[in-house]
Design an enzyme around this catalytic site. Structure first.
Site, PDB file in Angstrom:
ATOM      1  N   SER A  99     -54.498  96.737 -84.002  1.00 55.84           N
ATOM      2  CA  SER A  99     -54.480  97.943 -83.167  1.00 55.84           C
ATOM      3  C   SER A  99     -54.408  99.270 -83.927  1.00 55.84           C
ATOM      4  CB  SER A  99     -53.290  97.867 -82.195  1.00 55.84           C
ATOM      5  OG  SER A  99     -52.078  97.962 -82.915  1.00 55.84           O
ATOM      6  N   THR A 144     -58.952 100.255 -74.757  1.00 58.15           N
ATOM      7  CA  THR A 144     -58.485 101.572 -75.185  1.00 58.15           C
ATOM      8  C   THR A 144     -59.474 102.680 -74.813  1.00 58.15           C
ATOM      9  OG1 THR A 144     -58.069 102.888 -77.179  1.00 58.15           O
ATOM     10  CG2 THR A 144     -59.535 101.024 -77.441  1.00 58.15           C
ATOM     11  N   ASP A 145     -58.983 103.901 -74.711  1.00 59.73           N
ATOM     12  CA  ASP A 145     -59.884 105.035 -74.455  1.00 59.73           C
ATOM     13  C   ASP A 145     -60.747 105.352 -75.679  1.00 59.73           C
ATOM     14  OD1 ASP A 145     -57.924 106.137 -76.091  1.00 59.73           O
ATOM     15  OD2 ASP A 145     -57.445 107.815 -74.778  1.00 59.73           O
ATOM     16  N   GLU A 146     -60.369 104.788 -76.842  1.00 57.42           N
ATOM     17  CA  GLU A 146     -61.117 105.123 -78.063  1.00 57.42           C
ATOM     18  C   GLU A 146     -62.551 104.610 -78.043  1.00 57.42           C
ATOM     19  OE1 GLU A 146     -59.187 104.769 -81.802  1.00 57.42           O
ATOM     20  OE2 GLU A 146     -57.252 105.364 -81.004  1.00 57.42           O
ATOM     21  N   TYR A 169     -61.908 100.119 -85.689  1.00 56.35           N
ATOM     22  CA  TYR A 169     -61.034  99.639 -84.607  1.00 56.35           C
ATOM     23  C   TYR A 169     -61.714  99.824 -83.250  1.00 56.35           C
ATOM     24  CZ  TYR A 169     -57.514 100.011 -80.927  1.00 56.35           C
ATOM     25  OH  TYR A 169     -56.822  99.884 -79.737  1.00 56.35           O
ATOM     26  N   SER A 170     -62.156 101.061 -82.970  1.00 54.00           N
ATOM     27  CA  SER A 170     -62.715 101.297 -81.630  1.00 54.00           C
ATOM     28  C   SER A 170     -64.037 100.556 -81.447  1.00 54.00           C
ATOM     29  CB  SER A 170     -62.855 102.792 -81.344  1.00 54.00           C
ATOM     30  OG  SER A 170     -63.561 103.456 -82.357  1.00 54.00           O
ATOM     31  N   LYS A 173     -63.063  97.072 -80.487  1.00 52.44           N
ATOM     32  CA  LYS A 173     -62.592  97.010 -79.089  1.00 52.44           C
ATOM     33  C   LYS A 173     -63.785  97.176 -78.138  1.00 52.44           C
ATOM     34  CE  LYS A 173     -58.910  96.741 -77.642  1.00 52.44           C
ATOM     35  NZ  LYS A 173     -58.052  95.567 -77.319  1.00 52.44           N
ATOM     36  N   LEU A 209     -48.131 107.312 -85.083  1.00 54.94           N
ATOM     37  CA  LEU A 209     -47.596 108.662 -85.318  1.00 54.94           C
ATOM     38  C   LEU A 209     -46.109 108.829 -84.934  1.00 54.94           C
ATOM     39  CD1 LEU A 209     -48.326 111.671 -86.092  1.00 54.94           C
ATOM     40  CD2 LEU A 209     -48.606 112.037 -83.655  1.00 54.94           C
ATOM     41  N   PRO A 224     -46.380 113.196 -92.742  1.00 56.61           N
ATOM     42  CA  PRO A 224     -47.775 113.391 -93.166  1.00 56.61           C
ATOM     43  C   PRO A 224     -48.728 113.681 -92.009  1.00 56.61           C
ATOM     44  CG  PRO A 224     -47.232 111.053 -93.137  1.00 56.61           C
ATOM     45  CD  PRO A 224     -45.995 111.774 -92.701  1.00 56.61           C
TER      46      PRO A 224
HETATM   47  P1  NAD Z   1     -49.584  95.832 -81.545  1.00 53.90           P
HETATM   48  O1  NAD Z   1     -50.323  95.949 -82.834  1.00 53.90           O
HETATM   49  O2  NAD Z   1     -48.218  96.406 -81.434  1.00 53.90           O
HETATM   50  O3  NAD Z   1     -49.478  94.308 -81.112  1.00 53.90           O
HETATM   51  C1  NAD Z   1     -50.550  93.422 -81.242  1.00 53.90           C
HETATM   52  C2  NAD Z   1     -50.007  92.016 -81.064  1.00 53.90           C
HETATM   53  O4  NAD Z   1     -51.113  91.102 -81.182  1.00 53.90           O
HETATM   54  C3  NAD Z   1     -48.976  91.605 -82.115  1.00 53.90           C
HETATM   55  O5  NAD Z   1     -47.877  90.976 -81.512  1.00 53.90           O
HETATM   56  C4  NAD Z   1     -49.740  90.634 -83.004  1.00 53.90           C
HETATM   57  O6  NAD Z   1     -48.915  89.651 -83.604  1.00 53.90           O
HETATM   58  C5  NAD Z   1     -50.727  90.024 -82.020  1.00 53.90           C
HETATM   59  N1  NAD Z   1     -51.908  89.501 -82.690  1.00 53.90           N
HETATM   60  C6  NAD Z   1     -52.685  90.133 -83.591  1.00 53.90           C
HETATM   61  N2  NAD Z   1     -53.650  89.295 -84.039  1.00 53.90           N
HETATM   62  C7  NAD Z   1     -53.470  88.129 -83.379  1.00 53.90           C
HETATM   63  C8  NAD Z   1     -54.145  86.872 -83.425  1.00 53.90           C
HETATM   64  N3  NAD Z   1     -55.190  86.667 -84.235  1.00 53.90           N
HETATM   65  N4  NAD Z   1     -53.707  85.870 -82.623  1.00 53.90           N
HETATM   66  C9  NAD Z   1     -52.634  86.073 -81.811  1.00 53.90           C
HETATM   67  N5  NAD Z   1     -51.953  87.223 -81.742  1.00 53.90           N
HETATM   68  C10 NAD Z   1     -52.371  88.244 -82.527  1.00 53.90           C
HETATM   69  O7  NAD Z   1     -50.563  96.459 -80.460  1.00 53.90           O
HETATM   70  P2  NAD Z   1     -50.247  97.347 -79.180  1.00 53.90           P
HETATM   71  O8  NAD Z   1     -50.174  98.754 -79.582  1.00 53.90           O
HETATM   72  O9  NAD Z   1     -49.151  96.727 -78.415  1.00 53.90           O
HETATM   73  O10 NAD Z   1     -51.628  97.163 -78.384  1.00 53.90           O
HETATM   74  C11 NAD Z   1     -51.812  96.051 -77.530  1.00 53.90           C
HETATM   75  C12 NAD Z   1     -53.202  96.124 -76.923  1.00 53.90           C
HETATM   76  O11 NAD Z   1     -53.346  97.337 -76.192  1.00 53.90           O
HETATM   77  C13 NAD Z   1     -54.318  96.104 -77.952  1.00 53.90           C
HETATM   78  O12 NAD Z   1     -55.389  95.347 -77.425  1.00 53.90           O
HETATM   79  C14 NAD Z   1     -54.728  97.570 -78.088  1.00 53.90           C
HETATM   80  O13 NAD Z   1     -56.084  97.683 -78.448  1.00 53.90           O
HETATM   81  C15 NAD Z   1     -54.479  98.053 -76.681  1.00 53.90           C
HETATM   82  N6  NAD Z   1     -54.144  99.490 -76.552  1.00 53.90           N
HETATM   83  C16 NAD Z   1     -53.147 100.021 -77.315  1.00 53.90           C
HETATM   84  C17 NAD Z   1     -52.805 101.364 -77.139  1.00 53.90           C
HETATM   85  C18 NAD Z   1     -51.692 102.013 -77.937  1.00 53.90           C
HETATM   86  O14 NAD Z   1     -51.517 103.226 -77.858  1.00 53.90           O
HETATM   87  N7  NAD Z   1     -50.909 101.269 -78.698  1.00 53.90           N
HETATM   88  C19 NAD Z   1     -53.492 102.150 -76.199  1.00 53.90           C
HETATM   89  C20 NAD Z   1     -54.525 101.559 -75.460  1.00 53.90           C
HETATM   90  C21 NAD Z   1     -54.828 100.221 -75.630  1.00 53.90           C
HETATM   91  O1  DAU Z   2     -55.987 106.155 -77.720  1.00 55.57           O
HETATM   92  C1  DAU Z   2     -55.471 104.871 -77.709  1.00 55.57           C
HETATM   93  C2  DAU Z   2     -55.210 104.422 -79.123  1.00 55.57           C
HETATM   94  O2  DAU Z   2     -54.101 105.165 -79.590  1.00 55.57           O
HETATM   95  C3  DAU Z   2     -54.937 102.932 -79.241  1.00 55.57           C
HETATM   96  O3  DAU Z   2     -56.072 102.211 -78.846  1.00 55.57           O
HETATM   97  C4  DAU Z   2     -54.565 102.550 -80.677  1.00 55.57           C
HETATM   98  O4  DAU Z   2     -54.201 101.183 -80.731  1.00 55.57           O
HETATM   99  C5  DAU Z   2     -53.379 103.396 -81.091  1.00 55.57           C
HETATM  100  O5  DAU Z   2     -53.081 103.141 -82.454  1.00 55.57           O
HETATM  101  C6  DAU Z   2     -53.668 104.891 -80.895  1.00 55.57           C
HETATM  102  O6  DAU Z   2     -54.648 105.360 -81.851  1.00 55.57           O
HETATM  103  P1  DAU Z   2     -54.491 106.758 -82.613  1.00 55.57           P
HETATM  104  O7  DAU Z   2     -55.268 106.707 -83.876  1.00 55.57           O
HETATM  105  O8  DAU Z   2     -54.745 107.905 -81.704  1.00 55.57           O
HETATM  106  O9  DAU Z   2     -52.878 106.710 -82.896  1.00 55.57           O
HETATM  107  P2  DAU Z   2     -52.014 107.074 -84.188  1.00 55.57           P
HETATM  108  O10 DAU Z   2     -50.586 107.017 -83.768  1.00 55.57           O
HETATM  109  O11 DAU Z   2     -52.424 106.304 -85.389  1.00 55.57           O
HETATM  110  O12 DAU Z   2     -52.412 108.592 -84.450  1.00 55.57           O
HETATM  111  C7  DAU Z   2     -52.198 109.584 -83.458  1.00 55.57           C
HETATM  112  C8  DAU Z   2     -52.704 110.906 -84.015  1.00 55.57           C
HETATM  113  O13 DAU Z   2     -51.857 111.307 -85.096  1.00 55.57           O
HETATM  114  C9  DAU Z   2     -54.098 110.825 -84.605  1.00 55.57           C
HETATM  115  O14 DAU Z   2     -54.783 112.032 -84.365  1.00 55.57           O
HETATM  116  C10 DAU Z   2     -53.859 110.661 -86.104  1.00 55.57           C
HETATM  117  C11 DAU Z   2     -52.571 111.430 -86.324  1.00 55.57           C
HETATM  118  N1  DAU Z   2     -51.706 110.916 -87.422  1.00 55.57           N
HETATM  119  C12 DAU Z   2     -51.383 109.605 -87.396  1.00 55.57           C
HETATM  120  C13 DAU Z   2     -50.594 109.075 -88.406  1.00 55.57           C
HETATM  121  C14 DAU Z   2     -50.237 107.599 -88.418  1.00 55.57           C
HETATM  122  C15 DAU Z   2     -51.244 111.776 -88.393  1.00 55.57           C
HETATM  123  O15 DAU Z   2     -51.526 112.987 -88.388  1.00 55.57           O
HETATM  124  N2  DAU Z   2     -50.463 111.249 -89.379  1.00 55.57           N
HETATM  125  C16 DAU Z   2     -50.125 109.928 -89.441  1.00 55.57           C
HETATM  126  O16 DAU Z   2     -49.415 109.523 -90.400  1.00 55.57           O
END
Ligand code: NAD
Ligand code: DAU
Length: 361
Positions: A99, A144-146, A169-170, A173, A209, A224
């Site tokens: 993710s 995801t919205d990405e 990543y996106s 997805k 972040l 950072p």
């Molecule tokens: P996360 O990285 O915290 O958790 C992912 C989980 O998937 C972990 O528990 C990991 O062990 C498990 N996993 C990874 N690879 C695997 C495999 N091969 N087999 C079985 N399990 C596996 O992710 P998250 O932030 O909780 O996101 C969950 C879902 O929601 C993802 O599909 C992500 O794309 C989506 N999503 C996340 C966000 C966000 O902001 N975090 C936003 C929108 C959508």
């Molecule tokens: O929009 C949904 C997505 O949001 C999910 O699908 C992803 O799983 C999730 O990781 C998240 O993606 P982002 O790349 O937007 O999230 P992140 O927290 O990594 O970064 C948020 C913003 O902050 C982005 O513009 C990058 C910036 N950033 C991030 C990190 C880790 C920094 O400036 N410094 C950093 O160290």
């Protein structure tokens, strides 16, 4: 051809629900909600416990009768098929994924394997198990919205915005979303997809972040900020995402897509300043001391400028809306990290340090 119809009419108290990725951030909140709310369901949490998966997230429910943990890898075709045959899952809520965007830049193939091949394995196993009768079955894919790419200064992502992913990543997805829809069109597999904006809250791994910056402020380390910090994200408290997933699972319509967002856009630098101000108060440090840790660093390659979701469809059709303001959610999130220093210590030792050195040197 798969017809659109209500899922709610298919409610069955004896459901066997497979939730993937339930040891991760969002998954653990969804598992907890479903286990607490639906005592007659059997909730199977399938997760292979990567660096992001943590059973400490689920200690409070691990002994519940309607909960079962399965350690398995979604990329293992035979293992996944055997588990479907053994447990006869009725519905799949698929969250397991790699993710983190930054990790996808260094390991695109790993992301394709987990996010595309892993999803395909689940689709194949569902199709095989349900082939004779799709009644009451559902493949719910969490996305995801990405996948929509980046917005300019104006506009919002709607459910009909064309896909235009920019990071590995996106792209992975988006690929998985396409396969889910293809199984619906080609084989009639009942599916629903939701695309959500950035989540924050308790139990998020400190590579993203907000938890990364909370941890660094606690440790007085630099914050950072990538590029000029003028990137915008739409933030949603994780429990509100979990509630939306529950609603879509039970009341959403087959073959539909639902966008989920916080109606809550923040430029990264403004968010970081708000976080710093809240942390100063909670840590009883001098006003402005956390802000001094802000350090502008090299930008993320292919960094998407702005994400913002139009969540009016789920709002008007299913009555969903976020329940907390960003200030409240952020405050609760900080309190959780400050109150769970053991959790934070466990996940920030060992390989985390190696990742951190590599990413931020
Ligand atoms: P996360 O990285 O915290 O958790 C992912 C989980 O998937 C972990 O528990 C990991 O062990 C498990 N996993 C990874 N690879 C695997 C495999 N091969 N087999 C079985 N399990 C596996 O992710 P998250 O932030 O909780 O996101 C969950 C879902 O929601 C993802 O599909 C992500 O794309 C989506 N999503 C996340 C966000 C966000 O902001 N975090 C936003 C929108 C959508
Ligand atoms: O929009 C949904 C997505 O949001 C999910 O699908 C992803 O799983 C999730 O990781 C998240 O993606 P982002 O790349 O937007 O999230 P992140 O927290 O990594 O970064 C948020 C913003 O902050 C982005 O513009 C990058 C910036 N950033 C991030 C990190 C880790 C920094 O400036 N410094 C950093 O160290």
């Amino acid at each position: 051809m798969l017809k659109k119809e209500s899922i709610a009419s298919k409610y069955n108290p004896m459901n066997n629900i497979l939730l993937t990725g339930g040891a991760g951030f969002i998954g653990s909140h969804v598992v907890r909600l479903l286990v607490a709310k639906y005592h007659d369901y059997k909730i199977f949490n399938l997760d292979n416990l990567t660096y992001a998966g943590n059973l400490e997230n689920l200690r409070d429910i691990e002994d519940k009768e309607n909960y079962c943990f399965i350690k398995a890898d979604i990329t293992n075709t035979a293992e996944i098929d055997a588990l479907f045959q053994k447990h006869q899952f009725d519905q799949v809520v698929h969250l397991a994924a790699e993710s983190h965007v930054d990790r996808s830049i260094t390991d695109p193939i790993g992301f394709a394997k987990t996010n595309i091949i892993g999803t395909l394995n689940l689709l194949e196993a569902s199709k095989k198990l349900w082939a004779s009768n799709y009644d009451g079955k559902l493949f719910y894919h969490i996305s995801t919205d990405e996948v929509y790419g980046t917005l300019g200064k104006e506009g919002l992502f709607t459910e009909t915005t064309p896909y235009d992913p920019n990071s590995p990543y996106s792209a992975s997805k988006a690929g998985s979303d396409h396969f889910v829809r293809a199984y619906g069109e080609t084989y009639g597999l009942p599916f629903v997809i939701s695309n959500c904006s950035n989540n924050y809250g308790p139990n998020q791994f400190p590579e993203k972040l907000i938890p990364l910056f909370i941890n660094n402020i606690i440790e007085n380390k630099p914050l950072p900020v990538y590029g000029d910090g003028n990137y915008t994200r739409d933030w949603l408290y994780v429990l509100d995402h979990a509630k939306a997933i529950d609603l879509i699972l039970h009341k959403g319509k087959v073959k539909e897509t639902y966008n989920i967002g916080g109606f809550n856009e923040w430029k990264n630098i403004d968010l970081v300043k708000l976080l710093c101000a809240q942390m100063d108060v909670k840590l009883e440090r001098a006003k402005g001391s956390s802000e001094k840790l802000i350090t502008y660093v090299k930008d993320r390659p292919g960094h998407d400028l702005r994400y913002a979701i139009d969540a009016s469809k789920i709002n008007t059709e299913l009555g969903w809306e976020p329940s907390v303001t960003f200030e409240q959610g952020l405050s609760r999130t900080i309190d959780w990290y400050l109150g769970n220093s053991e959790w934070l210590n466990h996940v920030t030792t060992g390989t985390y340090q190696e990742y951190y050195e590599k990413q931020y040197q």
